[in-house]
Design a protein around this motif. Structure first.
Motif, PDB file in Angstrom:
ATOM      1  N   ALA A 211      12.600 -14.464  -1.297  1.00  0.00           N
ATOM      2  CA  ALA A 211      13.245 -13.608  -2.301  1.00  0.00           C
ATOM      3  C   ALA A 211      12.231 -12.713  -3.002  1.00  0.00           C
ATOM      4  O   ALA A 211      12.508 -11.536  -3.267  1.00  0.00           O
ATOM      5  CB  ALA A 211      13.985 -14.473  -3.319  1.00  0.00           C
ATOM      6  N   MET A 212      11.064 -13.255  -3.301  1.00  0.00           N
ATOM      7  CA  MET A 212      10.040 -12.466  -3.985  1.00  0.00           C
ATOM      8  C   MET A 212       9.684 -11.211  -3.194  1.00  0.00           C
ATOM      9  O   MET A 212       9.486 -10.131  -3.769  1.00  0.00           O
ATOM     10  CB  MET A 212       8.786 -13.324  -4.197  1.00  0.00           C
ATOM     11  CG  MET A 212       8.930 -14.387  -5.269  1.00  0.00           C
ATOM     12  SD  MET A 212       7.575 -15.613  -5.211  1.00  0.00           S
ATOM     13  CE  MET A 212       6.129 -14.551  -5.380  1.00  0.00           C
ATOM     14  N   VAL A 213       9.600 -11.344  -1.880  1.00  0.00           N
ATOM     15  CA  VAL A 213       9.165 -10.221  -1.039  1.00  0.00           C
ATOM     16  C   VAL A 213      10.296  -9.227  -0.798  1.00  0.00           C
ATOM     17  O   VAL A 213      10.128  -8.022  -0.981  1.00  0.00           O
ATOM     18  CB  VAL A 213       8.595 -10.725   0.299  1.00  0.00           C
ATOM     19  CG1 VAL A 213       8.300  -9.553   1.241  1.00  0.00           C
ATOM     20  CG2 VAL A 213       7.341 -11.541   0.060  1.00  0.00           C
ATOM     21  N   VAL A 214      11.472  -9.722  -0.371  1.00  0.00           N
ATOM     22  CA  VAL A 214      12.542  -8.782  -0.011  1.00  0.00           C
ATOM     23  C   VAL A 214      13.065  -8.022  -1.226  1.00  0.00           C
ATOM     24  O   VAL A 214      13.586  -6.904  -1.088  1.00  0.00           O
ATOM     25  CB  VAL A 214      13.705  -9.500   0.708  1.00  0.00           C
ATOM     26  CG1 VAL A 214      13.246 -10.096   2.021  1.00  0.00           C
ATOM     27  CG2 VAL A 214      14.346 -10.567  -0.172  1.00  0.00           C
ATOM     28  N   ALA A 215      12.926  -8.605  -2.429  1.00  0.00           N
ATOM     29  CA  ALA A 215      13.435  -7.940  -3.635  1.00  0.00           C
ATOM     30  C   ALA A 215      12.325  -7.297  -4.466  1.00  0.00           C
ATOM     31  O   ALA A 215      12.594  -6.832  -5.573  1.00  0.00           O
ATOM     32  CB  ALA A 215      14.207  -8.949  -4.491  1.00  0.00           C
ATOM     33  N   TRP A 216      11.117  -7.255  -3.943  1.00  0.00           N
ATOM     34  CA  TRP A 216       9.977  -6.715  -4.699  1.00  0.00           C
ATOM     35  C   TRP A 216      10.232  -5.259  -5.079  1.00  0.00           C
ATOM     36  O   TRP A 216      10.541  -4.418  -4.241  1.00  0.00           O
ATOM     37  CB  TRP A 216       8.709  -6.829  -3.873  1.00  0.00           C
ATOM     38  CG  TRP A 216       7.481  -6.303  -4.568  1.00  0.00           C
ATOM     39  CD1 TRP A 216       6.827  -5.137  -4.326  1.00  0.00           C
ATOM     40  CD2 TRP A 216       6.763  -6.938  -5.621  1.00  0.00           C
ATOM     41  NE1 TRP A 216       5.758  -4.987  -5.154  1.00  0.00           N
ATOM     42  CE2 TRP A 216       5.683  -6.089  -5.970  1.00  0.00           C
ATOM     43  CE3 TRP A 216       6.927  -8.142  -6.309  1.00  0.00           C
ATOM     44  CZ2 TRP A 216       4.785  -6.418  -6.967  1.00  0.00           C
ATOM     45  CZ3 TRP A 216       6.019  -8.453  -7.316  1.00  0.00           C
ATOM     46  CH2 TRP A 216       4.957  -7.606  -7.628  1.00  0.00           C
ATOM     47  N   LYS A 217      10.159  -4.944  -6.380  1.00  0.00           N
ATOM     48  CA  LYS A 217      10.372  -3.606  -6.928  1.00  0.00           C
ATOM     49  C   LYS A 217      11.771  -3.071  -6.617  1.00  0.00           C
ATOM     50  O   LYS A 217      11.980  -1.864  -6.511  1.00  0.00           O
ATOM     51  CB  LYS A 217       9.306  -2.630  -6.431  1.00  0.00           C
ATOM     52  CG  LYS A 217       7.909  -2.946  -6.969  1.00  0.00           C
ATOM     53  CD  LYS A 217       6.908  -1.880  -6.590  1.00  0.00           C
ATOM     54  CE  LYS A 217       5.552  -2.180  -7.201  1.00  0.00           C
ATOM     55  NZ  LYS A 217       4.533  -1.147  -6.850  1.00  0.00           N
ATOM     56  N   LYS A 218      12.732  -3.999  -6.469  1.00  0.00           N
ATOM     57  CA  LYS A 218      14.135  -3.616  -6.255  1.00  0.00           C
ATOM     58  C   LYS A 218      14.991  -4.395  -7.259  1.00  0.00           C
ATOM     59  O   LYS A 218      15.609  -5.406  -6.914  1.00  0.00           O
ATOM     60  CB  LYS A 218      14.580  -3.939  -4.830  1.00  0.00           C
ATOM     61  CG  LYS A 218      13.848  -3.165  -3.748  1.00  0.00           C
ATOM     62  CD  LYS A 218      14.368  -3.552  -2.363  1.00  0.00           C
ATOM     63  CE  LYS A 218      13.671  -2.787  -1.263  1.00  0.00           C
ATOM     64  NZ  LYS A 218      14.187  -3.163   0.080  1.00  0.00           N
ATOM     65  N   PRO A 219      15.043  -3.958  -8.510  1.00  0.00           N
ATOM     66  CA  PRO A 219      15.727  -4.741  -9.551  1.00  0.00           C
ATOM     67  C   PRO A 219      17.217  -4.946  -9.309  1.00  0.00           C
ATOM     68  O   PRO A 219      17.807  -5.898  -9.820  1.00  0.00           O
ATOM     69  CB  PRO A 219      15.487  -3.921 -10.831  1.00  0.00           C
ATOM     70  CG  PRO A 219      15.109  -2.554 -10.356  1.00  0.00           C
ATOM     71  CD  PRO A 219      14.421  -2.737  -9.046  1.00  0.00           C
ATOM     72  N   ILE A 263       5.960 -14.851   4.364  1.00  0.00           N
ATOM     73  CA  ILE A 263       5.783 -14.210   5.680  1.00  0.00           C
ATOM     74  C   ILE A 263       7.130 -13.787   6.251  1.00  0.00           C
ATOM     75  O   ILE A 263       7.294 -12.657   6.742  1.00  0.00           O
ATOM     76  CB  ILE A 263       5.059 -15.167   6.644  1.00  0.00           C
ATOM     77  CG1 ILE A 263       3.618 -15.396   6.166  1.00  0.00           C
ATOM     78  CG2 ILE A 263       5.061 -14.608   8.069  1.00  0.00           C
ATOM     79  CD1 ILE A 263       2.883 -16.482   6.929  1.00  0.00           C
ATOM     80  N   LEU A 264       8.124 -14.680   6.184  1.00  0.00           N
ATOM     81  CA  LEU A 264       9.459 -14.332   6.683  1.00  0.00           C
ATOM     82  C   LEU A 264      10.063 -13.185   5.871  1.00  0.00           C
ATOM     83  O   LEU A 264      10.763 -12.327   6.425  1.00  0.00           O
ATOM     84  CB  LEU A 264      10.369 -15.556   6.610  1.00  0.00           C
ATOM     85  CG  LEU A 264      10.023 -16.696   7.574  1.00  0.00           C
ATOM     86  CD1 LEU A 264      10.852 -17.939   7.243  1.00  0.00           C
ATOM     87  CD2 LEU A 264      10.272 -16.282   9.015  1.00  0.00           C
ATOM     88  N   GLY A 265       9.800 -13.158   4.563  1.00  0.00           N
ATOM     89  CA  GLY A 265      10.285 -12.065   3.731  1.00  0.00           C
ATOM     90  C   GLY A 265       9.715 -10.725   4.162  1.00  0.00           C
ATOM     91  O   GLY A 265      10.431  -9.716   4.218  1.00  0.00           O
ATOM     92  N   PHE A 266       8.416 -10.696   4.495  1.00  0.00           N
ATOM     93  CA  PHE A 266       7.797  -9.460   4.979  1.00  0.00           C
ATOM     94  C   PHE A 266       8.419  -9.013   6.301  1.00  0.00           C
ATOM     95  O   PHE A 266       8.626  -7.818   6.529  1.00  0.00           O
ATOM     96  CB  PHE A 266       6.290  -9.645   5.146  1.00  0.00           C
ATOM     97  CG  PHE A 266       5.514  -9.415   3.881  1.00  0.00           C
ATOM     98  CD1 PHE A 266       5.483  -8.163   3.276  1.00  0.00           C
ATOM     99  CD2 PHE A 266       4.813 -10.460   3.277  1.00  0.00           C
ATOM    100  CE1 PHE A 266       4.773  -7.954   2.104  1.00  0.00           C
ATOM    101  CE2 PHE A 266       4.099 -10.256   2.109  1.00  0.00           C
ATOM    102  CZ  PHE A 266       4.078  -8.995   1.514  1.00  0.00           C
ATOM    103  N   ILE A 267       8.717  -9.980   7.177  1.00  0.00           N
ATOM    104  CA  ILE A 267       9.339  -9.637   8.463  1.00  0.00           C
ATOM    105  C   ILE A 267      10.708  -8.988   8.240  1.00  0.00           C
ATOM    106  O   ILE A 267      11.028  -7.952   8.834  1.00  0.00           O
ATOM    107  CB  ILE A 267       9.467 -10.899   9.349  1.00  0.00           C
ATOM    108  CG1 ILE A 267       8.079 -11.383   9.763  1.00  0.00           C
ATOM    109  CG2 ILE A 267      10.323 -10.603  10.582  1.00  0.00           C
ATOM    110  CD1 ILE A 267       8.094 -12.726  10.467  1.00  0.00           C
ATOM    111  N   ILE A 268      11.529  -9.601   7.389  1.00  0.00           N
ATOM    112  CA  ILE A 268      12.863  -9.058   7.127  1.00  0.00           C
ATOM    113  C   ILE A 268      12.778  -7.728   6.385  1.00  0.00           C
ATOM    114  O   ILE A 268      13.535  -6.788   6.680  1.00  0.00           O
ATOM    115  CB  ILE A 268      13.707 -10.072   6.329  1.00  0.00           C
ATOM    116  CG1 ILE A 268      13.951 -11.333   7.158  1.00  0.00           C
ATOM    117  CG2 ILE A 268      15.034  -9.459   5.902  1.00  0.00           C
ATOM    118  CD1 ILE A 268      14.679 -11.092   8.464  1.00  0.00           C
TER     119      ILE A 268
END
Length: 282
Positions: A211-219, A263-268
Motif C-alpha cells: 500500500a505504501m508504494v502503490v499509493a505513494w503521493k496519491k492521496p 517490491i510487489l508494490g513497485f511491480i504493480i
C-alpha cells in the motif's frame, strides 16, 4: 475508488448515497473543499451506478417524499444489514482467510491443539530440514496464533489492509501478494527462530509495504493510509528489535514481509504506469 458524482448539496448527496446503497452499490462520500463527492468503492458496479445516477438526475425525488418513504419502509434485521456493510469492505479472498484463521484458532485452542500446530507449522517440531513434500507448510503458519491479542490484532489489520487491496486491485492480486509475502516471511522467520512460530503479521506488513508504494503521493488512492497508521506500524516493527515489548515478536517475518510487499508494490505500480502510458498514446 472512483468519483461518480459531485454536488454542493448535502441533502442531494445523502439521498443519492442511500439510493445506491439500497441497490447494493458500495459508495462512500468524500468532502473536497465545498463539494461533496460520491466515490465508488468497487469498479465492477460502475455501470449500475451510472444508470442509477442518470435516473436520479432525470427524475430527482422530492426530499420530503423521500424521507417519508424511508420512514414507512419496514426496518430490516440487523444481521443482513451488517453483512452488507462487511461485504462492501472486502472481497472473497479476505473473507476466506479471515474464516480460515478463526477455524484454525478454534482447532488450535479447543479441539485438537497438538495436531493442529503439528500440521500447520513450517516444519514438524524438532525437524530442521524443509519438508518439500509438504508444500502447504510454507504458507500455513499464517493461520496459527498463540494468544487472543495476537489473533484480534492480526485479523483487524488483515481486514483493513487486505480488504482495501482486494477492492482496489481484485482477488487475484490480493491472493498473489498474500502467498508471496507468506512464503518469504515464513521462510526467513524459520531460519531465524526455528519452526514454532505463527501469525498473519508477516502478510500484514507485506500489505502495508504494498500500500505504501502503490499509493505513494496519491492521496485519493484507495490504499492511501493515514500517516499516524504508518508511524504506528513501522514503530511497532522497530520496537520488536528492542527489549521493551512484553511479547515475543516475529521480527524477521515483519521485516521481510514489509520488504517483499514493497517490491510487489513497485511491480504493480510500474505495471499501472505502463498501462496508463499506453492508453495515453491511443
Amino acid at each position: 475508488m472512483k468519483k461518480i458524482y459531485s454536488s454542493n448539496d448535502p441533502q442531494q448527496i445523502a439521498m443519492l448515497q442511500q439510493i445506491l446503497h439500497r441497490a447494493g452499490v458500495p459508495v462512500t462520500v468524500v468532502e473536497r473543499g465545498s463539494a461533496l463527492e460520491l466515490m465508488l468503492i468497487q469498479p465492477g458496479y460502475e455501470s449500475v451506478a451510472k444508470e442509477i445516477i442518470r435516473e436520479f438526475k432525470a427524475n430527482p425525488p422530492n426530499l420530503s417524499d423521500f424521507i417519508h418513504q424511508q420512514k414507512s419502509q419496514p426496518k430490516q434485521a440487523q444481521g443482513p444489514a451488517l453483512w452488507k456493510i462487511l461485504a462492501q469492505q472486502a472481497g472473497v479472498v479476505t473473507f476466506i482467510v479471515f474464516i480460515a484463521v478463526l477455524i484454525t484458532a478454534l482447532m488450535q485452542w479447543l479441539i485438537a491443539p497438538t495436531e493442529t500446530i503439528s500440521q500447520l507449522i513450517f516444519t514438524p517440531r524438532g525437524v530442521p530440514e524443509l519438508s518439500l513434500g509438504q508444500p502447504w507448510r510454507f504458507v500455513t503458519p499464517i493461520l496459527l496464533h498463540f494468544s487472543a491479542t495476537h489473533l484480534v490484532f492480526n485479523l483487524f489489520w488483515w481486514w483493513y489492509l487486505g480488504g482495501r487491496t482486494e477492492l482496489a486491485y481484485g482477488s487475484g492480486i490480493l491472493a498473489v501478494v498474500t502467498l508471496i509475502t507468506a512464503v518469504v516471511s515464513n521462510y526467513f522467520q524459520w531460519v531465524s527462530s526455528g519452526p514454532l512460530f505463527g501469525g498473519l503479521s508477516g502478510v500484514v506488513y507485506g500489505l502495508l509495504g504494498f500500500a505504501m508504494v502503490v499509493a505513494w503521493k496519491k492521496p485519493s488512492h484507495p490504499l492511501s493510509l493515514p500517516p499516524f497508521l504508518l508511524i504506528f506500524m513501522i514503530g511497532w516493527l522497530l520496537l520488536g528489535y528492542t527489549d521493551i515489548l512484553w511479547v515475543n515478536v516475529a521480527n524477521q517475518a515483519h521485516a521481510v514481509g514489509l520488504i517483499s510487499g514493497i517490491i510487489l508494490g513497485f511491480i504493480i505500480r510500474f505495471r499501472d504506469q505502463q498501462k496508463a502510458s499506453i492508453s495515453r498514446r491511443f
